[in-house]
Design an enzyme around this catalytic site. Structure first.
Site, short mmCIF file in Angstrom:
data_model
loop_
_atom_site.label_atom_id
_atom_site.label_comp_id
_atom_site.label_asym_id
_atom_site.label_seq_id
_atom_site.Cartn_x
_atom_site.Cartn_y
_atom_site.Cartn_z
N LYS A 45 -9.60 -7.10 -68.19
CA LYS A 45 -8.83 -7.62 -67.06
C LYS A 45 -7.73 -8.53 -67.60
CE LYS A 45 -7.45 -9.27 -63.12
NZ LYS A 45 -6.68 -8.42 -62.18
N CYS A 130 2.41 -7.82 -62.72
CA CYS A 130 1.48 -8.18 -61.63
C CYS A 130 2.30 -8.57 -60.40
CB CYS A 130 0.57 -9.33 -62.01
SG CYS A 130 -0.52 -9.79 -60.63
O1 LIG Z 1 -1.12 -6.47 -62.54
C1 LIG Z 1 -1.85 -6.42 -61.53
N1 LIG Z 1 -1.76 -5.37 -60.71
C2 LIG Z 1 -2.46 -5.29 -59.57
O2 LIG Z 1 -2.29 -4.32 -58.80
N2 LIG Z 1 -3.35 -6.29 -59.25
C3 LIG Z 1 -3.71 -7.24 -60.22
C4 LIG Z 1 -4.05 -8.58 -59.62
O3 LIG Z 1 -3.62 -8.87 -58.50
O4 LIG Z 1 -4.73 -9.35 -60.33
N3 LIG Z 1 -2.74 -7.42 -61.25
#
Ligand SMILES: O=C1NC(=O)NC(C(=O)O)N1
Length: 311
Positions: A45, A130
């Site tokens: 993540k 993001c």
């Molecule tokens: O880079 C991102 N893309 C997304 O679609 N969602 C996540 C997030 O919101 O953490 N981050």
């Protein structure tokens, strides 16, 4: 036999499918489940320098055509994923990627410098896209800021790295980004695409939006994004000689994986489909891809990668 292996970044991984950052990869238990699955690699993540709760819930919603999310980068913080990277079993042949999404250029550079000091085989994928941190625009849509960031990344990190790009929708933007990306020889790959940012899903029964953050705006994934993802893969495959493009967006079967590779993808990430099906999706999709290749007479991905025909 059908060979689904991929040789890139100075290594060969046993297949071509792995998770999209953000899905099934925030906690160590999830990462271990991915490593034990048929996923050919693992990515964490997106990490911020310190742990982060993320946006208020509800912040994710499944729809008939995919998903909308405004998670807001909830994560355990960089040290948690660095510690995982210290203990990761690289001997499995499955690469580990660390997604980094600092809230500032200094944070991204601090994480890159810390990673460089460790001398681990883990490969950074810096998230330029993001869409869900309120008040933070997607870096990848600011060409000057992206150019400045990549210069700083090169100074902070001496190894190979990649970036996660937002979708682009205009040839002038593909060209502008390619001109910037091609200045950086150690930028070895781009991952196309992140979610299509700031969509709005409406529930006509409740006459309301379906997620709380940003009055319902969130990144789209799944069927919604496949044609845009394929376009970004094919355009950057053409525009970035010597670099790899990782395909991400709309993969839910061997068919879409085949499309991404035909468009030029070196490897393929699975997000929305993984969220709903779990890590069993990798063996299913790999089996479907192998079957498709068998029917078409291809024995390896190299036999058709980037061979999308035009008319
Ligand atoms: O880079 C991102 N893309 C997304 O679609 N969602 C996540 C997030 O919101 O953490 N981050």
């Amino acid at each position: 036999a059908i060979d689904l292996s991929v040789t890139w970044l100075g290594q060969t991984m046993p297949g071509c499918l792995y998770n999209a950052s953000g899905v099934w990869c925030r906690e160590e238990g999830e990462l271990e489940a991915l490593h034990a699955s048929a996923a050919a690699a693992v990515i964490t993540k997106s990490a911020t320098l310190t742990p982060r709760d993320g946006n208020p819930e509800p912040r994710y919603c499944r729809t008939p055509l995919g998903s909308i999310n405004s998670m807001g980068l909830p994560n355990r913080g960089f040290d948690y994923y660095l510690d995982y990277a210290r203990r990761y079993r690289y001997g499995s042949g499955k690469p580990l990627f660390l997604s980094l999404s600092g809230l500032s250029l200094d944070d991204n550079c601090a994480m890159l410098r810390r990673l460089a000091e460790e001398g681990l085989p883990a490969v950074p994928e810096v998230n330029l896209s993001c869409p869900n941190v309120p008040g933070k625009p997607q870096l990848g849509y600011d060409f000057a800021a992206t150019a400045e960031a990549l210069e700083a990344f090169d100074a902070a990190y001496s190894g190979l790295y990649g970036v996660k790009l937002p979708p682009y929708f205009d040839p002038a933007h593909f060209a502008a980004m390619a001109e910037i990306l091609n200045r950086h020889p150690r930028l070895a790959f781009v991952t196309c695409i992140n979610s299509i940012g700031n969509g709005l899903v409406v529930d006509i029964d409740s006459e309301a939006v379906v997620i709380k953050p940003k009055d319902g705006l969130g990144g789209l994934g799944g069927d919604y994004v496949l044609p845009t993802a394929l376009a970004n893969v094919r355009e950057f495959f053409r525009l970035l000689p010597g670099k790899d493009v990782v395909g991400c967006g709309g993969v839910k079967s061997g068919r879409e994986a085949f499309m991404h590779i035909l468009a030029g993808a070196r490897a393929v990430q699975v997000g929305t489909c993984l969220y709903h099906e779990g890590p069993g999706a990798f063996s299913r999709i790999a089996g479907e891809l192998a079957m498709l290749m068998r029917v078409k007479g291809y024995r390896s991905l190299d036999a058709f990668r980037g061979r999308l025909r035009t008319l």
